[in-house]
Motif scaffolding. Structure first.
Motif, PDB file in Angstrom:
ATOM      1  N   MET A 195      36.485  39.283  31.221  1.00  9.51           N
ATOM      2  CA  MET A 195      37.842  39.745  30.922  1.00  9.51           C
ATOM      3  C   MET A 195      37.815  41.146  30.297  1.00  9.51           C
ATOM      4  N   ARG A 196      36.804  41.381  29.467  1.00 13.39           N
ATOM      5  CA  ARG A 196      36.717  42.685  28.842  1.00 13.39           C
ATOM      6  C   ARG A 196      36.477  43.769  29.886  1.00 13.39           C
ATOM      7  N   ARG A 197      35.624  43.474  30.871  1.00 13.14           N
ATOM      8  CA  ARG A 197      35.352  44.460  31.922  1.00 13.14           C
ATOM      9  C   ARG A 197      36.603  44.713  32.760  1.00 13.14           C
ATOM     10  N   TRP A 198      37.340  43.639  33.081  1.00 15.69           N
ATOM     11  CA  TRP A 198      38.571  43.815  33.861  1.00 15.69           C
ATOM     12  C   TRP A 198      39.600  44.625  33.090  1.00 15.69           C
ATOM     13  N   PHE A 199      39.706  44.353  31.822  1.00 15.64           N
ATOM     14  CA  PHE A 199      40.659  45.110  31.002  1.00 15.64           C
ATOM     15  C   PHE A 199      40.262  46.580  30.922  1.00 15.64           C
ATOM     16  N   LEU A 200      38.970  46.827  30.745  1.00 13.87           N
ATOM     17  CA  LEU A 200      38.500  48.209  30.678  1.00 13.87           C
ATOM     18  C   LEU A 200      38.722  48.926  32.009  1.00 13.87           C
ATOM     19  N   ALA A 201      38.471  48.213  33.129  1.00 13.60           N
ATOM     20  CA  ALA A 201      38.674  48.822  34.442  1.00 13.60           C
ATOM     21  C   ALA A 201      40.148  49.149  34.678  1.00 13.60           C
ATOM     22  N   MET A 202      41.019  48.242  34.281  1.00 12.65           N
ATOM     23  CA  MET A 202      42.449  48.492  34.455  1.00 12.65           C
ATOM     24  C   MET A 202      42.919  49.653  33.580  1.00 12.65           C
ATOM     25  N   LEU A 203      42.393  49.728  32.360  1.00  7.71           N
ATOM     26  CA  LEU A 203      42.774  50.816  31.468  1.00  7.71           C
ATOM     27  C   LEU A 203      42.321  52.164  32.016  1.00  7.71           C
ATOM     28  N   LEU A 204      41.076  52.206  32.497  1.00  4.68           N
ATOM     29  CA  LEU A 204      40.563  53.455  33.055  1.00  4.68           C
ATOM     30  C   LEU A 204      41.306  53.836  34.333  1.00  4.68           C
ATOM     31  N   SER A 205      41.676  52.844  35.137  1.00  2.00           N
ATOM     32  CA  SER A 205      42.438  53.132  36.357  1.00  2.00           C
ATOM     33  C   SER A 205      43.807  53.691  36.015  1.00  2.00           C
TER      34      SER A 205
END
Length: 279
Positions: free
Chosen positions: A1-11
């Motif tokens: 979940m942390r990786r998905w959140f980070l990816a969405m934030l960076l996107s």
């Protein structure tokens, strides 16, 4: 979940950063009436709020046709930019590289004090040195000539500071081996320093090109003759009548800088990393 959140934030941050470029590209494909309708409250006398659609309603290449075929002043300013930026970048390499090699590899009296002076000059913004530069150029009779922009840029201190980091990283064993083989300081610089310091040279070229290709204050201060103005001074004259052409001109002006950046991105990253290292 942390990786998905980070990816969405960076996107989301990437989309936010790309939004102005997308607006620029989509606006250059809009007709004059559509641009005027979208930007009328900002550039014209109409009331309301400016809007910007995601895609043009009626895409057209007319702004590019008008810019490239019916705007001779655009090509004049484009040529002015080329003949001002190219000598500046060449001067930064021809003057800055030997100076950086001397600071990095040679020993002479007053080297630290002189290099500290270079750093102080590098930290001064153009607004601080503008008056003194204007008086010097006026005394030399160079105002309203391309040399008023070329000479101050060619002796800029930042390329020297950047290239010193790369030349200082060259192992002393190589320079000592060259000296044992009979190579003098100049030959060592040409055959050892330049090949090994090429990333620093290229990063300085990229940064110098990007800085002076988009320069506004220097040509606006030193060039009163509008026939000598570079392309960067063509873009601020945006009105509701020529907004589409100005957006197309912005895209065309962006292309050389984008190509130079993509070519030297690797070297630019190395230069930024080297500039941030402490001795």
């Amino acid at each position: 979940m942390r990786r998905w959140f980070l990816a969405m934030l960076l996107s989301a941050l990437a989309l936010f950063a790309w939004a102005p470029l997308w607006m620029l590209l989509s606006g250059s494909l809009m007709g004059a009436e559509e641009v005027a309708g979208n930007l009328g409250p900002v550039l014209g006398d109409t009331e309301g709020s400016a809007v910007w659609p995601l895609l043009p309603l009626y895409p057209t290449l007319r702004p590019y046709v008008e810019l490239l075929l019916d705007s001779p002043e655009f090509f004049t300013m484009f040529w002015n930019s080329c003949r001002q930026v190219a000598p500046v970048v060449a001067g930064q390499v021809l003057i800055g590289a030997p100076a950086a090699w001397a600071f990095a590899q040679l020993r002479f009296r007053g080297k630290k004090a002189l290099f500290s002076l270079y750093i102080v000059l590098m930290l001064m913004p153009f607004q601080v040195t503008m008056v003194s530069s204007y008086l010097v150029l006026d005394g030399l009779g160079l105002l309203d000539t391309v040399w008023a922009v070329i000479l101050p840029g060619a002796v800029s201190t930042f390329p020297v500071f950047l290239m010193v980091r790369f030349f200082a990283a060259i192992p002393s064993a190589l320079t000592e081996a060259a000296a044992l083989d009979g190579a003098g300081p100049l030959r060592t610089f040409l055959h050892v320093g330049l090949p090994l310091g090429a990333p620093g040279l290229l990063s300085a070229v990229v940064l110098g090109f990007l800085e002076y290709w988009n320069a506004l204050e220097q040509p606006l201060t030193f060039l009163k003759d509008k026939t000598l103005w570079p392309l960067s001074l063509y873009l601020p004259t945006v009105t509701a009548d020529n907004a589409g052409v100005s957006l197309a001109a912005s895209v065309v002006m962006l292309l050389p800088a984008l190509l130079i950046f993509l070519f030297g991105q690797k070297y630019l990253e190395q230069g930024i990393a080297a500039a941030g290292l402490k001795d």
